[in-house]
Design an enzyme around this catalytic site. Structure first.
Site, PDB file in Angstrom:
ATOM      1  N   TRP A  89      55.457  76.192  63.506  1.00  0.00           N
ATOM      2  CA  TRP A  89      55.096  75.152  62.547  1.00  0.00           C
ATOM      3  C   TRP A  89      56.258  74.892  61.592  1.00  0.00           C
ATOM      4  O   TRP A  89      56.932  75.819  61.150  1.00  0.00           O
ATOM      5  CB  TRP A  89      53.860  75.554  61.757  1.00  0.00           C
ATOM      6  N   ASP A 190      67.410  59.846  70.955  1.00  0.00           N
ATOM      7  CA  ASP A 190      66.336  59.045  70.355  1.00  0.00           C
ATOM      8  C   ASP A 190      66.376  59.234  68.844  1.00  0.00           C
ATOM      9  O   ASP A 190      65.399  59.630  68.211  1.00  0.00           O
ATOM     10  CB  ASP A 190      64.976  59.469  70.918  1.00  0.00           C
TER      11      ASP A 190
END
Length: 282
Positions: A89, A190
């Protein structure tokens, strides 16, 4: 979003899952916060795409980690034909764009002797053929632009005017490649602002890569399409790895590719922007 059954979750390489909560994670994957005995993690699921879908992302994270802060991969695999990826996380914070620019410049100083990548990525919404090439123009035109234009034509999102301007753009790329040495740099692939974040410890981090080795101006051009990168970012980049003169004349080549991809994926909402970019090639 696919409903994950208890039986599905039981097959994850985690112990004693205590909670699962959907979170925002883009339009490509189903994304969750998941808490288990191993801690709090980020779970991405790609229904019916199998393990192969996330193998490319894991490879990209590994390659970028040579010079950039990246997410920590816990595991990835396949359950009932669904691909999954578990990452540590990340709590989002803020940081200095100058340092982000420096980090991207360091990534671009990881080189290969050819353009491309060892593996194709063919299970996404837009297949990427990464066959190695000695010529950047050959790679970019034949393995990125032409396949994308073919897909746009199939959806009725291409016309004679766009093709006219594209032929001029294409010729510029070929002529530039013939007279300038372009180094094959490791690219994020990207690099819009959503894929360049900061942690709560103010560290810049690159996420969701679509890597290959290509012209570094490809990444830099994509940063200009939708904004989110300020002058400090470009100053940090240039102080670390100065751009070649005339970059502003070439930025449209790669903006065109990125916006055409959005036209193909999402429709003519992006058509006006695409035509605005193409209009400079006449």
């Amino acid at each position: 979003m696919k409903k994950l059954s208890d039986q599905w979750l039981y097959q994850l390489p985690l112990t004693n899952i205590q909670s699962l909560k959907p979170v925002a994670g883009g339009d490509i994957n189903d994304s969750y916060e998941i808490i288990s005995d191993e801690g709090r993690m980020f779970l991405k699921v790609q229904p019916n795409r199998g393990k192969e879908f996330f193998a490319h992302e894991v490879e990209g994270i590994k390659l970028l980690s040579q010079a950039a802060n990246v997410p920590t991969v816990i595991d990835y695999g396949e359950i009932e034909h669904d691909g999954f990826l578990i990452l540590a996380w990340i709590d989002i914070g803020n940081g200095k764009q100058y340092e982000l620019g420096q980090m991207v410049a360091q990534v671009h100083q990881i080189y290969h002797n050819r353009f491309g990548l060892d593996n194709d990525f063919t299970v996404g919404k837009f297949p990427k053929i990464n066959t190695w090439q000695n010529s950047w123009s050959k790679f970019f035109i034949n393995q990125r632009l032409e396949p994308l234009i073919k897909l746009a034509k199939e959806k009725g999102r291409w016309n004679n005017s766009r093709d006219h301007h594209y032929q001029i753009l294409k010729q510029q790329i070929i002529e530039y490649d013939q007279t300038h040495k372009i180094k094959p740099s490791l690219l994020h692939g990207d690099l819009w602002s959503g894929n360049a974040i900061f942690t709560t410890t103010h560290q810049p981090m690159l996420i969701d890569p679509d890597v290959f080795y290509g012209d570094r101006e490809f990444d830099l051009s994509i940063t200009t399409v939708f904004g989110g990168f300020n002058d400090d970012f470009y100053r940090g980049y240039n102080d670390t790895y100065p751009l070649r003169p005339g970059f502003e004349k070439r930025v449209g080549w790669y903006q065109f590719y990125y916006v055409l991809m959005h036209v193909y994926l999402f429709g003519e909402t992006y058509g006006t922007l695409l035509d605005s970019i193409l209009s400079s090639f006449n």
